[in-house]
Write a protein that holds these residues in place. Sequence first.
Motif, PDB file in Angstrom:
ATOM      1  N   GLY A  63      20.513 -24.376  86.951  1.00 47.83           N
ATOM      2  CA  GLY A  63      21.041 -23.134  86.430  1.00 47.83           C
ATOM      3  C   GLY A  63      22.311 -23.391  85.634  1.00 47.83           C
ATOM      4  O   GLY A  63      22.778 -24.532  85.528  1.00 47.83           O
ATOM      5  N   GLN A  64      22.878 -22.310  85.097  1.00 49.45           N
ATOM      6  CA  GLN A  64      24.046 -22.429  84.224  1.00 49.45           C
ATOM      7  C   GLN A  64      25.361 -22.477  85.004  1.00 49.45           C
ATOM      8  O   GLN A  64      26.399 -22.820  84.439  1.00 49.45           O
ATOM      9  CB  GLN A  64      24.076 -21.254  83.232  1.00 49.45           C
ATOM     10  CG  GLN A  64      24.630 -19.953  83.795  1.00 49.45           C
ATOM     11  CD  GLN A  64      23.697 -19.254  84.774  1.00 49.45           C
ATOM     12  OE1 GLN A  64      22.546 -19.644  84.966  1.00 49.45           O
ATOM     13  NE2 GLN A  64      24.202 -18.208  85.421  1.00 49.45           N
ATOM     14  N   CYS A 102      20.275 -17.289  93.766  1.00 54.15           N
ATOM     15  CA  CYS A 102      19.646 -18.149  92.767  1.00 54.15           C
ATOM     16  C   CYS A 102      18.157 -17.850  92.748  1.00 54.15           C
ATOM     17  O   CYS A 102      17.516 -17.797  93.812  1.00 54.15           O
ATOM     18  CB  CYS A 102      19.887 -19.608  93.110  1.00 54.15           C
ATOM     19  SG  CYS A 102      18.995 -20.773  92.063  1.00 54.15           S
ATOM     20  N   ASN A 162      19.946 -25.780  91.762  1.00 50.00           N
ATOM     21  CA  ASN A 162      18.823 -26.433  91.102  1.00 50.00           C
ATOM     22  C   ASN A 162      17.566 -26.309  91.939  1.00 50.00           C
ATOM     23  O   ASN A 162      17.615 -26.024  93.139  1.00 50.00           O
ATOM     24  CB  ASN A 162      19.129 -27.877  90.703  1.00 50.00           C
ATOM     25  CG  ASN A 162      19.052 -28.878  91.846  1.00 50.00           C
ATOM     26  OD1 ASN A 162      18.495 -28.638  92.894  1.00 50.00           O
ATOM     27  ND2 ASN A 162      19.627 -30.060  91.614  1.00 50.00           N
ATOM     28  N   ALA A 184      14.452 -18.885  90.715  1.00 53.25           N
ATOM     29  CA  ALA A 184      13.698 -19.708  89.776  1.00 53.25           C
ATOM     30  C   ALA A 184      12.482 -18.917  89.314  1.00 53.25           C
ATOM     31  O   ALA A 184      11.822 -18.250  90.117  1.00 53.25           O
ATOM     32  CB  ALA A 184      13.261 -21.006  90.427  1.00 53.25           C
ATOM     33  N   SER A 185      12.189 -18.993  88.008  1.00 54.32           N
ATOM     34  CA  SER A 185      11.048 -18.252  87.471  1.00 54.32           C
ATOM     35  C   SER A 185      10.373 -19.071  86.383  1.00 54.32           C
ATOM     36  O   SER A 185      10.942 -20.025  85.853  1.00 54.32           O
ATOM     37  CB  SER A 185      11.498 -16.904  86.910  1.00 54.32           C
ATOM     38  OG  SER A 185      12.412 -17.095  85.844  1.00 54.32           O
ATOM     39  N   GLY A 186       9.147 -18.666  86.051  1.00 53.37           N
ATOM     40  CA  GLY A 186       8.410 -19.359  85.005  1.00 53.37           C
ATOM     41  C   GLY A 186       7.155 -20.012  85.544  1.00 53.37           C
ATOM     42  O   GLY A 186       6.570 -19.551  86.525  1.00 53.37           O
ATOM     43  N   GLN A 202       7.641 -23.334  80.945  1.00 53.17           N
ATOM     44  CA  GLN A 202       9.093 -23.303  81.022  1.00 53.17           C
ATOM     45  C   GLN A 202       9.543 -22.733  82.358  1.00 53.17           C
ATOM     46  O   GLN A 202       8.917 -21.832  82.908  1.00 53.17           O
ATOM     47  CB  GLN A 202       9.673 -22.414  79.911  1.00 53.17           C
ATOM     48  CG  GLN A 202       9.750 -23.113  78.569  1.00 53.17           C
ATOM     49  CD  GLN A 202      10.893 -24.114  78.468  1.00 53.17           C
ATOM     50  OE1 GLN A 202      11.092 -24.903  79.370  1.00 53.17           O
ATOM     51  NE2 GLN A 202      11.603 -24.091  77.370  1.00 53.17           N
ATOM     52  N   TYR A 224      15.347 -28.685  87.714  1.00 49.06           N
ATOM     53  CA  TYR A 224      15.806 -27.657  86.780  1.00 49.06           C
ATOM     54  C   TYR A 224      17.119 -27.074  87.306  1.00 49.06           C
ATOM     55  O   TYR A 224      17.212 -26.700  88.485  1.00 49.06           O
ATOM     56  CB  TYR A 224      14.762 -26.546  86.644  1.00 49.06           C
ATOM     57  CG  TYR A 224      13.458 -27.025  86.058  1.00 49.06           C
ATOM     58  CD1 TYR A 224      12.440 -27.507  86.875  1.00 49.06           C
ATOM     59  CD2 TYR A 224      13.243 -27.018  84.678  1.00 49.06           C
ATOM     60  CE1 TYR A 224      11.250 -27.966  86.344  1.00 49.06           C
ATOM     61  CE2 TYR A 224      12.050 -27.467  84.139  1.00 49.06           C
ATOM     62  CZ  TYR A 224      11.060 -27.949  84.973  1.00 49.06           C
ATOM     63  OH  TYR A 224       9.887 -28.399  84.436  1.00 49.06           O
ATOM     64  N   GLN A 227      13.044 -21.310  84.444  1.00 42.90           N
ATOM     65  CA  GLN A 227      14.440 -20.884  84.369  1.00 42.90           C
ATOM     66  C   GLN A 227      15.013 -20.759  85.768  1.00 42.90           C
ATOM     67  O   GLN A 227      14.332 -20.288  86.688  1.00 42.90           O
ATOM     68  CB  GLN A 227      14.544 -19.525  83.664  1.00 42.90           C
ATOM     69  CG  GLN A 227      14.359 -19.593  82.161  1.00 42.90           C
ATOM     70  CD  GLN A 227      14.679 -18.268  81.501  1.00 42.90           C
ATOM     71  OE1 GLN A 227      14.413 -17.201  82.042  1.00 42.90           O
ATOM     72  NE2 GLN A 227      15.280 -18.330  80.318  1.00 42.90           N
ATOM     73  N   VAL A 255      18.489 -19.169  87.554  1.00 44.98           N
ATOM     74  CA  VAL A 255      19.619 -18.293  87.256  1.00 44.98           C
ATOM     75  C   VAL A 255      20.397 -18.015  88.532  1.00 44.98           C
ATOM     76  O   VAL A 255      19.833 -17.566  89.531  1.00 44.98           O
ATOM     77  CB  VAL A 255      19.147 -16.969  86.638  1.00 44.98           C
ATOM     78  CG1 VAL A 255      20.340 -16.058  86.365  1.00 44.98           C
ATOM     79  CG2 VAL A 255      18.368 -17.230  85.346  1.00 44.98           C
TER      80      VAL A 255
END
Length: 121
Positions: free
Chosen positions: A112-113, A22, A96, A24-26, A1, A110, A3, A5
């Motif tokens: 973000g919100q 921003c 993204n 990105a992790s996972g 996964q 991927y 994420q 943020v």
Amino acid sequence: QVQVVESGGGLVQPGGSLRLSCAASGNILSIYAMNWYRQAPGKQRELVATRLSGGGTSYSSSVKGRFTISGDSAKNTVYLQMNSLKSEDTAVYYCNAAIFDPTIATTQIYWGQGTQVTVSS
């Protein structure tokens, strides 16, 4: 996964500055690029700035000279420094990450919100 943020949005007066972050992790093997998009009410989402993993950058004509994208590829982070803000910069800003997935040998995007930026006096 994976994420993604974003943070750093808010209310600012015309002519002011904001810095968005921003991360990105996972399960990330390789990030090809990280991008900032924005979407104003009633308008389509538009690409604002891109940072490639090698450090290359590009900007939309509407923000060139006012916004600066930077980042740290080792930390999977990207920033957007926004100066000389105008009312027309008001939008939800999205980050993204384009990440290579070796299990399917393709690049996945991927998102973000989003974070709200409002430029108003």
